[in-house]
Write a protein that holds these residues in place. Structure first.
Motif, mmCIF file in Angstrom:
data_model
loop_
_atom_site.group_PDB
_atom_site.id
_atom_site.type_symbol
_atom_site.label_atom_id
_atom_site.label_comp_id
_atom_site.label_asym_id
_atom_site.label_seq_id
_atom_site.Cartn_x
_atom_site.Cartn_y
_atom_site.Cartn_z
ATOM 1 N N ASP A 1 13.117 -3.021 2.032
ATOM 2 C CA ASP A 1 14.095 -2.016 2.459
ATOM 3 C C ASP A 1 13.415 -0.927 3.295
ATOM 4 O OD1 ASP A 1 16.097 -3.361 1.170
ATOM 5 O OD2 ASP A 1 16.158 -2.037 -0.588
ATOM 6 N N LEU A 2 12.223 -0.517 2.858
ATOM 7 C CA LEU A 2 11.499 0.513 3.617
ATOM 8 C C LEU A 2 11.135 -0.004 5.005
ATOM 9 C CD1 LEU A 2 9.137 1.962 0.848
ATOM 10 C CD2 LEU A 2 11.044 3.153 1.973
ATOM 11 N N VAL A 3 10.658 -1.236 5.078
ATOM 12 C CA VAL A 3 10.285 -1.798 6.382
ATOM 13 C C VAL A 3 11.515 -1.834 7.298
ATOM 14 C CG1 VAL A 3 9.540 -3.908 7.562
ATOM 15 C CG2 VAL A 3 8.355 -3.149 5.489
ATOM 16 N N GLU A 4 12.666 -2.131 6.712
ATOM 17 C CA GLU A 4 13.878 -2.228 7.524
ATOM 18 C C GLU A 4 14.397 -0.853 7.940
ATOM 19 O OE1 GLU A 4 16.702 -5.045 6.089
ATOM 20 O OE2 GLU A 4 18.396 -4.001 6.992
ATOM 21 N N GLY B 1 7.089 2.389 8.961
ATOM 22 C CA GLY B 1 5.977 3.306 9.191
ATOM 23 C C GLY B 1 5.875 4.437 8.192
ATOM 24 N N ILE B 2 6.861 4.564 7.296
ATOM 25 C CA ILE B 2 6.795 5.662 6.328
ATOM 26 C C ILE B 2 5.615 5.427 5.359
ATOM 27 C CG2 ILE B 2 8.359 4.602 4.627
ATOM 28 C CD1 ILE B 2 9.529 7.389 4.113
ATOM 29 N N LEU C 1 3.361 -6.696 4.828
ATOM 30 C CA LEU C 1 4.320 -6.466 5.921
ATOM 31 C C LEU C 1 4.505 -4.965 6.155
ATOM 32 C CD1 LEU C 1 6.422 -7.672 7.941
ATOM 33 C CD2 LEU C 1 8.139 -7.339 6.135
ATOM 34 N N ALA C 2 4.590 -4.194 5.056
ATOM 35 C CA ALA C 2 4.726 -2.746 5.205
ATOM 36 C C ALA C 2 3.513 -2.174 5.937
ATOM 37 C CB ALA C 2 4.883 -2.088 3.826
ATOM 38 N N GLY D 1 3.108 -0.405 9.967
ATOM 39 C CA GLY D 1 2.636 0.953 10.209
ATOM 40 C C GLY D 1 2.650 1.883 9.012
ATOM 41 N N SER D 2 3.035 1.378 7.853
ATOM 42 C CA SER D 2 3.026 2.229 6.656
ATOM 43 C C SER D 2 1.619 2.309 6.075
ATOM 44 C CB SER D 2 3.957 1.661 5.575
ATOM 45 O OG SER D 2 5.295 1.882 5.904
ATOM 46 N N ARG D 3 1.183 3.514 5.761
ATOM 47 C CA ARG D 3 -0.041 3.655 4.969
ATOM 48 C C ARG D 3 0.326 3.434 3.505
ATOM 49 N NH1 ARG D 3 -4.312 6.216 6.069
ATOM 50 N NH2 ARG D 3 -5.047 4.655 4.639
ATOM 51 N N LEU D 4 -0.488 2.687 2.786
ATOM 52 C CA LEU D 4 -0.240 2.422 1.369
ATOM 53 C C LEU D 4 -1.343 3.093 0.556
ATOM 54 C CD1 LEU D 4 0.488 -1.447 1.509
ATOM 55 C CD2 LEU D 4 2.083 0.432 1.898
ATOM 56 N N VAL D 5 -0.960 4.060 -0.257
ATOM 57 C CA VAL D 5 -1.935 4.732 -1.117
ATOM 58 C C VAL D 5 -1.520 4.527 -2.565
ATOM 59 C CG1 VAL D 5 -3.050 6.911 -1.738
ATOM 60 C CG2 VAL D 5 -2.388 6.477 0.650
ATOM 61 N N ALA D 6 -2.385 3.910 -3.348
ATOM 62 C CA ALA D 6 -2.083 3.674 -4.763
ATOM 63 C C ALA D 6 -2.721 4.774 -5.602
ATOM 64 C CB ALA D 6 -2.609 2.305 -5.194
ATOM 65 N N VAL D 7 -1.930 5.394 -6.449
ATOM 66 C CA VAL D 7 -2.421 6.421 -7.361
ATOM 67 C C VAL D 7 -2.281 5.871 -8.786
ATOM 68 C CG1 VAL D 7 -2.157 8.787 -8.190
ATOM 69 C CG2 VAL D 7 -1.660 8.242 -5.787
#
Lengths: 232, 292
Positions: free
Chosen positions: A60-63, A67-68, A103-104, A108-114
């Protein structure tokens, strides 16, 4: 640490995050920008249903918000262990969730795991370890297998394992060990919000963990082996 | 008709599998045992090491097509993923992403992460997954071959899940938690790991084939693996939103249709197959009977 306290400290400018069963999702404001928040809570297990729930959120975010930045909040007790989950091919569900994350990233999405709770074995692989950056906050616990279980399988006395765990980081549970191996990019104890903004400011999405493991002395062989294979 | 003698994939060593899959004489090993890249950690546990750390990597040709290949040796510590072992595989796949052979073949035969190196093995597994995504991004497909004596469990099972396609025999077992682990943690009533028929129909290649995760089901015969792998060599397709939506829809439907099943036989019956006979069918028979 508690989810609500974590959200308040990560996002003092505000957050709109819902908890539905074990699934955490919503948005937050960070440095004036909107970021997506996605995760699990209550030491949830990651099984086939959790995998498609989470992958659906990524898609859903990719759609809708390509990039978020996505802040992944990690708290799980591992993969769901059950015959009926494996019957339906759990590895395929987890790999699908990883593909959705990829895919995210590619969009262009940065993925940061906390990591703020538990992060165990297949659950941590499914959700957290493939982020661009993986960090922990107080109360986090990373583990592949408990020392008692390692003792049982390797037939080594538990006391000897406990002694060894003081000398090396290669096998024992714990964020400090995981950090020395390069499995955590950073361990945060304060200023979460500022640190998260600084992390998002870098656009390096390469896998730097083997180099970190070398630099920190926990994993001295991996980087050299990878380089030697590349150069052979 | 005279049958060709069976050359068992299950019983072969990693090196025998590589030799039987690739064109004769084409294999060039990278970091061979003479380089003595042993585990720096096993000594702490007074455990023996292997000069290849339990995985063979290199390059060769498959029916003339240039390929990279890795093969886990199940006979060394259960094909487990340790630091050096995982790094060799990551290096090979990244090398393929740079040099672009027509495919990477991954012969997975592994109980999962090596417990003596649990943290290194777990992180290393995810480095392999990221390397697979990198290879696929540039169009190099990663084809997994499953059918070894250790099965494909834990981190290795998720690596298999990340591949473009899988070839497997019925003897292949693919699951995240191994039956013994589920039994130990959840109790024998949750999963009786000594019930071999139950283990095979739950995690075995046939069940994985009927769900579509395994692209080609083969009998336990190395030349059959070779032919099937070669036929699957085609450029990896880029990740796309619509294809991942389709993939997800199928996985959601699977839960809706089969989510209450507690035995593979119930699933096969729902698929319209003769559930009691599936275990006895050859790969060709089951392929012909598989619902579209």
């Amino acid at each position: 640490m508690e989810l609500s306290a974590l959200l308040d400290q990560l996002f003092p400018e505000g957050h709109r995050v819902a908890v539905d069963d074990a699934l955490v999702s919503g948005e937050a404001t960070l440095g004036g920008q909107t970021v997506a928040v996605l995760g699990t809570t209550n030491h949830s297990f990651i099984g086939i249903r959790e995998a498609v729930a989470l992958s659906g959120k990524f898609l859903d975010l990719v759609e809708k918000r390509p990039g978020i930045p996505v802040i992944m909040l990690v708290d799980n007790n591992g993969q769901r262990m059950a015959l009926d989950e494996e019957l339906l091919v759990l590895p395929e569900y987890i790999a699908h969730l990883l593909r959705a994350q990829q895919l995210a990233r590619a969009s262009g999405s940065r993925l940061v795991a906390v990591v703020y709770g538990n992060s165990i074995a297949g659950g941590f692989i499914a959700f957290g370890m493939l982020a661009d950056r993986v960090v922990s906050v107080p109360g986090a616990e990373t583990s592949v297998m408990k020392l008692e279980a390692i003792a049982r399988v390797t037939k080594m006395p538990l006391e000897k394992l406990q002694d060894l765990a003081k000398q090396v980081s290669v096998f024992a549970p714990g964020c400090d060990h995981f950090f020395r191996m390069g499995g955590l990019h950073e361990i945060w104890t304060d200023n979460f919000s500022a640190r998260l903004q600084a992390t998002l400011a870098s656009d390096d999405t390469h896998d730097t963990r083997a180099a970190l493991g070398l630099e920190r002395g926990g994993r001295k062989a991996a980087r050299a082996v990878i380089d030697d294979v590349l150069g052979a | 008709m005279k049958q060709t003698p069976r050359i068992s994939f299950y019983e072969a060593s990693a090196r025998q599998r590589v030799a039987g899959l690739l064109d004769p004489g084409s294999f060039r090993e990278i970091l061979p045992p003479t380089e003595k890249r042993t585990s720096p950690h096993l000594g702490l546990f007074d455990a023996p090491v292997s000069f290849d750390d339990g995985v063979v990597i290199g390059e060769g040709t498959l029916e003339g097509k240039p390929v990279a290949i890795f093969a886990q040796e199940g006979k060394f510590r259960g094909g487990s993923l340790g630091e050096v072992h995982a790094a060799k595989i990551t290096g090979l796949i990244l090398r393929a992403a740079a040099r672009k052979p027509q495919a990477v073949l991954g012969l997975l035969d592994s109980g999962g992460v090596r417990l003596e190196e649990a943290n290194a093995g777990e992180i290393g597994s995810t480095e392999i997954m990221r390397a697979i995504f990198e290879a696929r991004r540039v169009g190099v497909p990663v084809i997994g071959l499953l059918g070894g004596s250790c099965g494909c469990f834990g981190g290795a099972s998720i690596i298999a899940g990340c591949c473009d396609a899988l070839v497997a025999s019925e003897e292949a077992r693919l699951s995240v938690s191994g039956p013994e682990v589920i039994e130990t943690v959840m109790g024998v009533e949750a999963f009786d790991s000594r019930d071999r028929a139950l283990v095979w129909r739950t995690t075995g290649g046939k069940n994985r084939f009927l769900f579509g995760k395994v692209a080609t089901l083969v009998d336990d015969h190395i030349p059959a693996f070779r032919t099937a792998a070669s036929a699957l060599v085609r450029p990896s397709t880029p990740l796309r939103l619509d294809s991942l939506r389709t993939e997800r829809d199928a996985l959601v439907r699977r839960i809706a249709t089969f989510g209450t099943c507690t035995d593979a036989k119930q699933i096969w019956e729902k698929m319209g197959l003769p559930a009691d006979r599936v275990s006895d069918m050859t790969a060709a028979e089951l392929t012909a009977a598989k619902p579209a």
